[in-house]
Enzyme design. Structure first.
Site, PDB file in Angstrom:
ATOM      1  N   ALA A   1      37.437   5.267  13.624  1.00 38.85           N
ATOM      2  CA  ALA A   1      38.606   5.339  14.516  1.00 38.85           C
ATOM      3  C   ALA A   1      38.169   5.657  15.943  1.00 38.85           C
ATOM      4  CB  ALA A   1      39.571   6.398  14.015  1.00 38.85           C
TER       5      ALA A   1
ATOM      6  N   ASP B   1      36.529   2.590  17.440  1.00 41.05           N
ATOM      7  CA  ASP B   1      37.525   1.585  17.826  1.00 41.05           C
ATOM      8  C   ASP B   1      38.237   1.974  19.112  1.00 41.05           C
ATOM      9  OD1 ASP B   1      38.454   0.737  14.419  1.00 41.05           O
ATOM     10  OD2 ASP B   1      36.882  -0.008  15.736  1.00 41.05           O
TER      11      ASP B   1
ATOM     12  N   SER C   1      19.990 -30.037   0.245  1.00 48.26           N
ATOM     13  CA  SER C   1      18.550 -29.804   0.339  1.00 48.26           C
ATOM     14  C   SER C   1      17.865 -31.144   0.073  1.00 48.26           C
ATOM     15  CB  SER C   1      18.123 -28.742  -0.657  1.00 48.26           C
ATOM     16  OG  SER C   1      18.528 -29.115  -1.935  1.00 48.26           O
ATOM     17  N   LEU C   2      16.554 -31.120  -0.023  1.00 50.92           N
ATOM     18  CA  LEU C   2      15.812 -32.370  -0.200  1.00 50.92           C
ATOM     19  C   LEU C   2      15.010 -32.320  -1.487  1.00 50.92           C
ATOM     20  CD1 LEU C   2      14.352 -32.741   3.407  1.00 50.92           C
ATOM     21  CD2 LEU C   2      16.083 -34.207   2.363  1.00 50.92           C
TER      22      LEU C   2
ATOM     23  N   GLU D   1       9.254 -37.935   9.790  1.00 46.13           N
ATOM     24  CA  GLU D   1       9.258 -36.872  10.810  1.00 46.13           C
ATOM     25  C   GLU D   1       8.775 -35.577  10.176  1.00 46.13           C
ATOM     26  OE1 GLU D   1      13.530 -35.506  11.493  1.00 46.13           O
ATOM     27  OE2 GLU D   1      13.762 -37.111  10.031  1.00 46.13           O
TER      28      GLU D   1
ATOM     29  N   LYS E   1       8.655 -31.892   8.667  1.00 44.60           N
ATOM     30  CA  LYS E   1       9.613 -30.985   8.030  1.00 44.60           C
ATOM     31  C   LYS E   1       9.361 -29.596   8.609  1.00 44.60           C
ATOM     32  CE  LYS E   1      11.480 -29.613   3.572  1.00 44.60           C
ATOM     33  NZ  LYS E   1      11.467 -28.168   3.723  1.00 44.60           N
TER      34      LYS E   1
ATOM     35  N   ASP F   1       9.503 -25.697   9.210  1.00 44.90           N
ATOM     36  CA  ASP F   1       9.647 -24.566   8.301  1.00 44.90           C
ATOM     37  C   ASP F   1      10.467 -23.473   8.980  1.00 44.90           C
ATOM     38  OD1 ASP F   1       9.419 -23.136   6.042  1.00 44.90           O
ATOM     39  OD2 ASP F   1       7.295 -22.627   6.277  1.00 44.90           O
TER      40      ASP F   1
ATOM     41  N   ARG G   1      23.137 -22.362   6.466  1.00 45.20           N
ATOM     42  CA  ARG G   1      23.327 -23.218   5.306  1.00 45.20           C
ATOM     43  C   ARG G   1      24.048 -22.473   4.182  1.00 45.20           C
ATOM     44  NH1 ARG G   1      20.394 -24.514   0.708  1.00 45.20           N
ATOM     45  NH2 ARG G   1      20.819 -26.609   0.009  1.00 45.20           N
TER      46      ARG G   1
ATOM     47  N   GLU H   1      17.047 -27.518  12.665  1.00 41.40           N
ATOM     48  CA  GLU H   1      16.274 -26.358  12.218  1.00 41.40           C
ATOM     49  C   GLU H   1      16.081 -25.362  13.356  1.00 41.40           C
ATOM     50  OE1 GLU H   1      15.758 -26.864   9.117  1.00 41.40           O
ATOM     51  OE2 GLU H   1      14.160 -25.535   8.404  1.00 41.40           O
TER      52      GLU H   1
ATOM     53  N   TYR I   1      18.122 -32.862  13.766  1.00 35.97           N
ATOM     54  CA  TYR I   1      17.634 -33.986  12.966  1.00 35.97           C
ATOM     55  C   TYR I   1      18.661 -34.547  11.973  1.00 35.97           C
ATOM     56  CZ  TYR I   1      16.788 -30.103   9.746  1.00 35.97           C
ATOM     57  OH  TYR I   1      16.939 -28.992   8.977  1.00 35.97           O
TER      58      TYR I   1
ATOM     59  N   LYS J   1      13.378 -40.708   5.559  1.00 41.15           N
ATOM     60  CA  LYS J   1      14.798 -41.000   5.367  1.00 41.15           C
ATOM     61  C   LYS J   1      15.027 -42.498   5.501  1.00 41.15           C
ATOM     62  CE  LYS J   1      15.797 -36.618   7.630  1.00 41.15           C
ATOM     63  NZ  LYS J   1      16.235 -35.926   8.844  1.00 41.15           N
TER      64      LYS J   1
ATOM     65  N   LYS K   1       5.580 -32.836   0.692  1.00 39.39           N
ATOM     66  CA  LYS K   1       5.043 -31.521   1.039  1.00 39.39           C
ATOM     67  C   LYS K   1       3.532 -31.559   1.247  1.00 39.39           C
ATOM     68  CE  LYS K   1       8.306 -28.527   0.830  1.00 39.39           C
ATOM     69  NZ  LYS K   1       8.457 -27.686  -0.235  1.00 39.39           N
TER      70      LYS K   1
ATOM     71  N   CYS L   1       9.173  -4.553 -26.321  1.00 40.96           N
ATOM     72  CA  CYS L   1       9.696  -4.594 -24.958  1.00 40.96           C
ATOM     73  C   CYS L   1       9.326  -3.309 -24.221  1.00 40.96           C
ATOM     74  CB  CYS L   1      11.212  -4.762 -25.015  1.00 40.96           C
ATOM     75  SG  CYS L   1      12.004  -4.536 -23.418  1.00 40.96           S
TER      76      CYS L   1
ATOM     77  N   CYS M   1      12.759  -1.169 -23.590  1.00 39.73           N
ATOM     78  CA  CYS M   1      13.581  -0.522 -24.630  1.00 39.73           C
ATOM     79  C   CYS M   1      12.854  -0.358 -25.952  1.00 39.73           C
ATOM     80  CB  CYS M   1      14.877  -1.309 -24.844  1.00 39.73           C
ATOM     81  SG  CYS M   1      14.646  -2.897 -25.657  1.00 39.73           S
TER      82      CYS M   1
ATOM     83  N   CYS N   1      12.561 -10.032 -25.439  1.00 42.28           N
ATOM     84  CA  CYS N   1      13.026  -8.792 -26.044  1.00 42.28           C
ATOM     85  C   CYS N   1      14.242  -9.112 -26.897  1.00 42.28           C
ATOM     86  CB  CYS N   1      13.394  -7.822 -24.924  1.00 42.28           C
ATOM     87  SG  CYS N   1      14.421  -6.464 -25.458  1.00 42.28           S
TER      88      CYS N   1
ATOM     89  N   CYS O   1      19.119  -3.249 -24.277  1.00 44.89           N
ATOM     90  CA  CYS O   1      17.928  -3.142 -23.432  1.00 44.89           C
ATOM     91  C   CYS O   1      18.368  -2.881 -21.992  1.00 44.89           C
ATOM     92  CB  CYS O   1      17.104  -4.424 -23.510  1.00 44.89           C
ATOM     93  SG  CYS O   1      15.706  -4.405 -22.377  1.00 44.89           S
TER      94      CYS O   1
HETATM   95  S1  IVH Z   1      17.015 -33.536   6.559  1.00 44.93           S
HETATM   96  C1  IVH Z   1      20.641 -34.371   4.002  1.00 44.93           C
HETATM   97  N1  IVH Z   1      14.967 -33.231   8.156  1.00 44.93           N
HETATM   98  O1  IVH Z   1      14.433 -28.835   4.775  1.00 44.93           O
HETATM   99  C2  IVH Z   1      19.279 -34.085   4.505  1.00 44.93           C
HETATM  100  N2  IVH Z   1      15.584 -31.416   6.749  1.00 44.93           N
HETATM  101  O2  IVH Z   1      14.315 -28.843   1.887  1.00 44.93           O
HETATM  102  C3  IVH Z   1      19.214 -32.836   5.260  1.00 44.93           C
HETATM  103  N3  IVH Z   1      14.230 -29.403   7.055  1.00 44.93           N
HETATM  104  O3  IVH Z   1      17.680 -27.645   4.240  1.00 44.93           O
HETATM  105  C4  IVH Z   1      17.888 -32.391   5.593  1.00 44.93           C
HETATM  106  N4  IVH Z   1      12.935 -30.209   8.635  1.00 44.93           N
HETATM  107  O4  IVH Z   1      16.472 -26.927   6.391  1.00 44.93           O
HETATM  108  C5  IVH Z   1      15.733 -32.665   7.221  1.00 44.93           C
HETATM  109  N5  IVH Z   1      13.208 -33.051   9.654  1.00 44.93           N
HETATM  110  C6  IVH Z   1      13.970 -32.511   8.723  1.00 44.93           C
HETATM  111  C7  IVH Z   1      13.789 -31.185   8.288  1.00 44.93           C
HETATM  112  C8  IVH Z   1      14.609 -30.677   7.278  1.00 44.93           C
HETATM  113  C9  IVH Z   1      13.216 -29.156   7.894  1.00 44.93           C
HETATM  114  C10 IVH Z   1      14.757 -28.456   6.083  1.00 44.93           C
HETATM  115  C11 IVH Z   1      16.247 -28.279   6.081  1.00 44.93           C
HETATM  116  C12 IVH Z   1      16.693 -28.529   4.669  1.00 44.93           C
HETATM  117  C13 IVH Z   1      15.425 -28.343   3.912  1.00 44.93           C
HETATM  118  C14 IVH Z   1      15.436 -29.119   2.627  1.00 44.93           C
END
Ligand code: IVH
Length: 720
Positions: A46, A49, A92-93, A126, A128, A130, A149, A186, A238, A302, A326, A433, A436, A457, A463
């Site tokens: 309070a 605020d 995700s991919l 392209e 990826k 991190d 996300r 990203e 991207y 893609k 990867k 186990c 337990c 277990c 447990c």
């Molecule tokens: S495309 C529908 N492009 O990777 C496709 N993702 O493992 C959407 N990421 O959640 C993703 N670089 O956070 C795309 N050049 C890139 C990326 C990329 C990193 C990440 C992104 C996604 C994750 C999937």
């Protein structure tokens, strides 16, 4: 004096106002810091605020006092981020590790689209990045929201924080900026900035970040946006979410438009005409990896043409038209000091290697998985060798190679036998186990007749480890997501004599039980009136969880997030699911046929569901829980389409689309696609050469149409 005890504004001179404003801002900043950074509130809510209201009133009366800093302070963020539901899910991919996996991907795309080998399909390639993905919504060219996300359906509202990132345009520039566009990309940190942030953390005596990705996440998900502002976050665009009017017909073209509108895009993105060019670009990016100045963990390919992306659609949570290739995992050598056993929520005994700390790919690793008993022995239950090369067992004291690949838990890969201590003894895997004392056994798989790799277990809910792990799972981020109720708190309540939490329902009766108790939670160590009030409010906030999260939270074996979502979509309500699964116990019943026919739900999942609902104690647990919470059905998918909610089966040859494509289209329109015809089937789409399914349809009185009939039925909706 005003109600809050401050002098009336109209009696203030600008100078006095300035002094008061400065003092208030400092006080609020200190309170914010204590509250958000150190979890140590120094002002009653309070009072806080009132201070904040006064600060804003001062700024209203003396606009010259408004500064960037005071705006930050004035907007004390919510105790947690608000949620934003993604209008288009953030996917995700899928992953490729070897060149062959990429070849398979290209092949899958071709055959899905029904393309011949000589037809060219262009792909983009392209890096990826991190980091963390972020979705930015622009309306009339202005940034209106930014969301993480999250679980892909719903993320956290980090708009205020995103506004402090220099590489995120506040407004888009250019002739062709659309009315509405969600740009995705990203958020990440460069290597140099990451090192600097860690130096600062060290100097302040704060914990250092393990890697740039964690540091970027920690910087973006700050309740205090001024901290985000102090971290040099960067952003590559991207991808996109809602985009009613695409600025180009290709992936490459849209990204070019992003660049024109003011985003940074990756200069290493190229178009490739075939697999060879894709792999060549992968090698090129890999060779530049170390000198880029930011972390990447692979290459994303893609399909370039958006019309083809649309046809390809999605499977589970990843697009069919993209894949991540990867980079190989990173390795390091260290000493395995001890093997410990953890008991998970399904009773699985998991061996964990405690390691002499070692850096693998920039991260300090102290634990690694040893998978299971056989993995430690070096042979599976049939005597087959588990690791290639030397097949030795793994012992405490061994020098081992540890492998870390991306987000995956590090694992012990190999043993250096030459460096094994003379007194090292084979590891004896426990048959009781450790939590337990119950017998721990390896089940026989009824289908394969093989011994299960996992020792479990047999203690069930007696447990404590299983009970605690189930509770932790129930409240975890991807399940009920109860704020302030983490692993530590669950462990505390599980053994607390006054407010024991032994099962999920107990969480929702905490506040009532505390009210009836003499010894109050707020008087216990580590709690306070404010934190207890916050916890109870957070619990109340989750009394109407989304159905898929609720199902996932129950921790039924083999029901992960994807299966939970499938079941939630299919059955619509928990009552319906429960009733159907119980009726499905009867082999051959319509409910059983329906369950078996849900696309994506295999026999193992069906078995696990039947088993779960057959247990009386689970039923009782559910009754108690459902007296406290009301799961909410998922929003109907594409409810306006003529096939929404219908169960459709495709059979025979299709001419205008491949089978996969037909299935994807039906799902996009909200239909459920089943593999066989039962009395629950609504529609059979039969092409030439259809056989037994036609007879089944006749027997069950199911409507039958041909491919042309399908297109007439779904009409203009097909493209959506
Ligand atoms: S495309 C529908 N492009 O990777 C496709 N993702 O493992 C959407 N990421 O959640 C993703 N670089 O956070 C795309 N050049 C890139 C990326 C990329 C990193 C990440 C992104 C996604 C994750 C999937």
């Amino acid at each position: 004096m005003t109600d809050d005890g401050f002098p009336p504004l109209d009696q203030l001179t600008p100078r006095k106002a300035k002094l008061e404003h400065k003092a208030l801002a400092a006080e609020i900043a200190a309170a914010d810091l204590a509250y958000f950074q150190e979890d140590r509130p120094i002002l009653e809510d309070a009072v806080y605020d009132a201070r904040k209201r006064r600060l804003l009133a001062l700024e209203e009366a003396f606009p010259a006092l408004r500064s960037a800093a005071s705006v930050q302070v004035g907007a004390r963020p919510a105790a947690r981020f608000a949620k934003i539901r993604h209008r288009v899910p953030m996917l995700s991919l899928g992953n490729a590790f070897a060149d062959e996996d990429v070849g398979d991907f290209v092949q899958r795309v071709r055959s899905f689209l029904g393309r011949k080998a000589q037809d060219e399909i262009v792909f983009t390639a392209e890096p990826k990045i991190d980091g963390l993905s972020l979705s930015l919504r622009y309306e009339n060219g202005q940034l209106v929201s930014a969301a993480t996300r999250g679980d892909g359906e719903e993320g956290e509202d980090v708009t205020q924080n995103a506004r402090t990132v220099a590489e995120i345009p506040q407004a888009l520039s250019g002739e062709d900026v659309p009315e509405v566009i969600e740009v995705r990309g990203e958020i990440y940190l460069g290597h140099r900035d990451f090192a600097e942030i860690n130096t600062r953390q060290r100097e302040k005596g704060l914990a250092e970040f393990a890697n740039p990705r964690n540091a970027a996440a920690g910087s973006l998900r700050q309740l205090d946006a001024s901290i985000t502002a102090s971290r040099p976050l960067r952003f590559f665009a991207y991808a996109w979410g809602e985009m009613p009017v695409p600025p180009a017909a290709t992936q490459f073209g849209v990204v070019e438009a992003f660049r024109r509108w003011g985003f940074r895009t990756n200069t290493l993105m190229v178009r490739c005409a075939d697999l060879a060019e894709m792999l060549a670009h992968y090698r090129l990016i890999e060779s530049q990896r170390a000198s880029l100045g930011y972390d990447i963990d692979g290459v994303v390919y893609k399909v370039d043409e958006l019309a083809l992306q649309l046809r390809l659609g999605f499977v589970a949570r990843a697009p069919r038209w993209a894949i991540a290739h990867k980079f190989p995992a990173e390795l390091a050598t260290t000493v395995l000091e001890k093997i410990e056993i953890q008991v998970g929520r399904t009773g699985a005994l998991s061996p964990v290697a405690r390691l002499r700390p070692v850096t693998v790919g920039g991260v300090v690793v102290t634990n690694a998985t040893l998978h299971n008993e056989d993995y430690i022995r070096g042979f599976d239950s049939k005597g087959e060798r588990i690791r290639s090369g030397e097949p030795p067992d793994i012992r405490e004291g061994d020098t081992v190679t540890v492998k870390r690949a991306g987000d995956v838990i590090p694992r012990v890969e190999a043993v250096d036998l030459a460096r094994r201590p003379a007194d090292a003894k084979p590891y004896l895997f426990p048959t009781a186990c450790p939590a337990c004392g119950s017998h721990a056994t390896r089940e026989l798989n009824p289908r394969t007749g093989k011994e299960d790799a996992v020792r479990r277990c047999t203690g069930g809910l007696i447990c404590p480890a299983q009970a605690v792990e189930r509770l932790k799972h129930f409240v975890s981020r991807d399940a009920l997501d109860i704020d302030g109720l983490g692993d530590r708190q669950i462990e505390f309540f599980h053994t607390d004599p006054e407010l024991p939490v032994k099962e999920p329902a107990d969480i929702f009766t905490l506040a009532r039980r505390d009210a009836a108790n003499l010894k109050k939670l707020k008087d216990k160590d580590g709690f306070g009136a404010q934190s207890v009030a916050k916890l109870f409010a957070a619990i109340d906030d989750r009394r109407a969880p989304p159905l898929n999260r609720f199902i996932f939270g129950l921790g039924i074996r083999h029901i992960g997030e994807t299966n939970a979502r499938l079941l939630a979509r299919h059955y619509g309500s928990f009552a319906q699911l429960r009733q159907a699964v119980m009726a499905a116990e009867q082999p051959g019943s319509p409910e059983r046929q329906e369950l078996d026919a849900i696309d994506g739900v295999g026999p193992t999942v069906v078995e696990a569901l039947l088993e779960f609902f057959a247990e009386a104690h689970n039923q009782e647990m559910l009754d108690r829980l459902l007296a406290e919470v009301t799961p909410q059905p998922l929003e109907a998918v594409a409810s306006t389409s003529p096939v929404a909610g219908k169960i459709v089966v495709f059979t025979g040859a299709l001419e205008q689309m491949t089978r996969d494509e037909a299935k994807a289209m039906a799902e996009r329109l909200g239909a459920k696609v089943a593999g066989s015809v039962s009395s629950k089937t609504d529609l059979l789409v039969a092409g030439p050469g259809a056989g037994s399914k036609l007879k089944d349809a006749a027997r069950h009185g199911v409507e039958v149409i041909d491919e042309a009939g399908w297109f007439t039925l779904v009409g203009g909706q097909a493209a959506g």
